[in-house]
Design an enzyme around this catalytic site. Structure first.
Site, mmCIF file in Angstrom:
data_model
loop_
_atom_site.group_PDB
_atom_site.id
_atom_site.type_symbol
_atom_site.label_atom_id
_atom_site.label_comp_id
_atom_site.label_asym_id
_atom_site.label_seq_id
_atom_site.Cartn_x
_atom_site.Cartn_y
_atom_site.Cartn_z
ATOM 1 C CB SER A 82 51.576 47.624 -17.580
ATOM 2 O OG SER A 82 50.558 47.390 -16.862
ATOM 3 C CG ASP B 273 52.305 48.120 -9.052
ATOM 4 O OD1 ASP B 273 51.056 47.381 -9.135
ATOM 5 O OD2 ASP B 273 52.851 48.687 -9.959
ATOM 6 C CG HIS C 163 51.673 46.387 -13.046
ATOM 7 N ND1 HIS C 163 51.615 47.516 -12.411
ATOM 8 C CD2 HIS C 163 51.363 46.145 -13.903
ATOM 9 C CE1 HIS C 163 50.847 48.134 -13.298
ATOM 10 N NE2 HIS C 163 50.706 47.484 -14.268
#
Length: 367
Positions: free
Chosen positions: A39, A323, A326
């Site tokens: 991610s 967030d 990340h």
């Protein structure tokens, strides 16, 4: 006399304009850029998968030109910034949607929640682990050969491309440190787990090498014990970060550095670069413009991702984290800048990415 001066200025103007035009439309420093990861690099490969690990909704992408593409950030990833610095005129497209001649310039296979191990992140739903990303790359090579017209020319092109392979964070966050869902922490000590992970990773990287890859960027893992979600879920024992998690990461990074040394010694027709993610700690984050170090910029759900359609903070450049997992675009720009041209000798080993991109592999053995 005035006419000669005017003529000279016209010539200078035309030369400057030509240089600017050449820069604007210059060739990329490498023919293609392939990205494997999780991610921290997924540009939307998870969008159509049945998983909770996808972010194709606002406020994700609030600062990205195309909006919520599926990037796990407010804007650009570090790999997006690297593509720009390598003079690509576009960010490398996701495998899920890439087709046609653009494949010749590279593909991004990264998948949120994915890991080196196939089972990693599976409690969140489906993802594309490293082994499957390798299968997708094999299909891409076949499609490239179909476009180019022959396998030999395709292999020559692949030999010159950059391969960014960034895996492992989820093998800790979404595997080893979730003992209620995965047995790995019961089967391995942290040191043994790092050894097992890097041994498997070594085989995966060798698969790429056997398929033509020669220039590798291998980022180490960041201090996952310092991400807001880890601090929220686990005891820090009166320290800022979760010490045990960061110790486990150090074992992995040490094994990866040793692997880079072995590869560079034994595979002399290639070059492997380690990126010191934990070492790129901003010594003075306030001077760099950051004000918030261990909290995200958006309201988050239980899984640490932004609440859909929520309003993020206004001063996003002041946050290290977007967030609860990340980094923000601002942090990604710093990371990519120091990866491309090392600010400190410890940033990249043995050379930085600009040097790798421009490297004539015939001289790699001497470096």
């Amino acid at each position: 006399m005035m006419g000669e001066i005017k003529q000279r200025w016209v010539v200078i103007f035309l030369l400057v304009a030509a240089c600017k035009l050449q820069w604007a439309h210059g060739e990329p420093q490498v023919p293609c850029f392939f990205i494997f990861g999780d991610s921290l690099a997924d540009p939307g490969n998870n969008n159509m998968l049945p998983t909770g690990a996808k972010t194709n909704y606002p406020p994700y992408g609030v600062d990205y030109p195309q909006g919520a593409t599926g990037r796990f950030s407010n804007g650009k990833y570090a790999v997006d910034v690297l593509a720009e610095k390598l003079s690509f005129d576009h960010h490398i497209p996701p495998y899920a949607t890439a087709s046609g001649p653009i494949l010749l310039q590279g593909v991004n296979y990264a998948s949120g929640s994915a890991g080196i191990r196939d089972e990693t992140g599976s409690h969140l739903g489906e993802n594309i682990p490293m082994n499957k990303q390798l299968q997708h790359h094999q299909l891409t090579i076949s499609r490239m050969a179909g476009i180019i017209g022959d396998n030999k020319t395709t292999q020559t092109r692949l030999n010159q491309c950059l391969y960014y392979v960034g895996m492992g964070s989820n093998d800790y966050l979404n595997n080893y440190f979730l003992p209620e869902r995965y047995p790995t922490s019961k089967s391995f000590t942290p040191q043994a787990y790092a050894q097992a992970l890097v041994a498997q990773y070594s085989e995966q990287i060798m698969t790429l090498y056997k398929n033509g890859a020669r220039k590798f960027i291998l980022p180490g893992l960041g201090n996952i014990g310092c991400v807001p979600q880890a601090i929220r879920l686990y005891s820090t024992n009166a320290t800022v970060c979760v010490v045990d998690m960061n110790k486990a990461i150090n074992f992995f990074n040490n094994e990866l550095v040793a692997l880079v040394d072995r590869f560079n010694k034994n595979l002399t027709d290639g070059k492997f670069v380690y990126v010191n993610s934990t070492g790129m700690i901003i010594q003075d984050p306030i001077a760099a413009g950051f004000r918030y170090f261990y909290q995200g910029c958006c309201e988050v759900t239980e899984n640490g991702q932004c609440v859909p359609q929520s309003k993020p903070c206004a001063t996003r450049s002041e946050y290290i984290f977007w967030d609860n997992f990340h980094p923000t675009e601002s942090m990604n720009v710093i990371t990519a800048t120091r990866t491309y041209i090392a600010e400190a000798r410890s940033d990249c080993y043995p050379i930085d990415v600009r040097s790798l991109a421009l490297l004539d592999l015939a001289t790699a053995k001497a470096i």
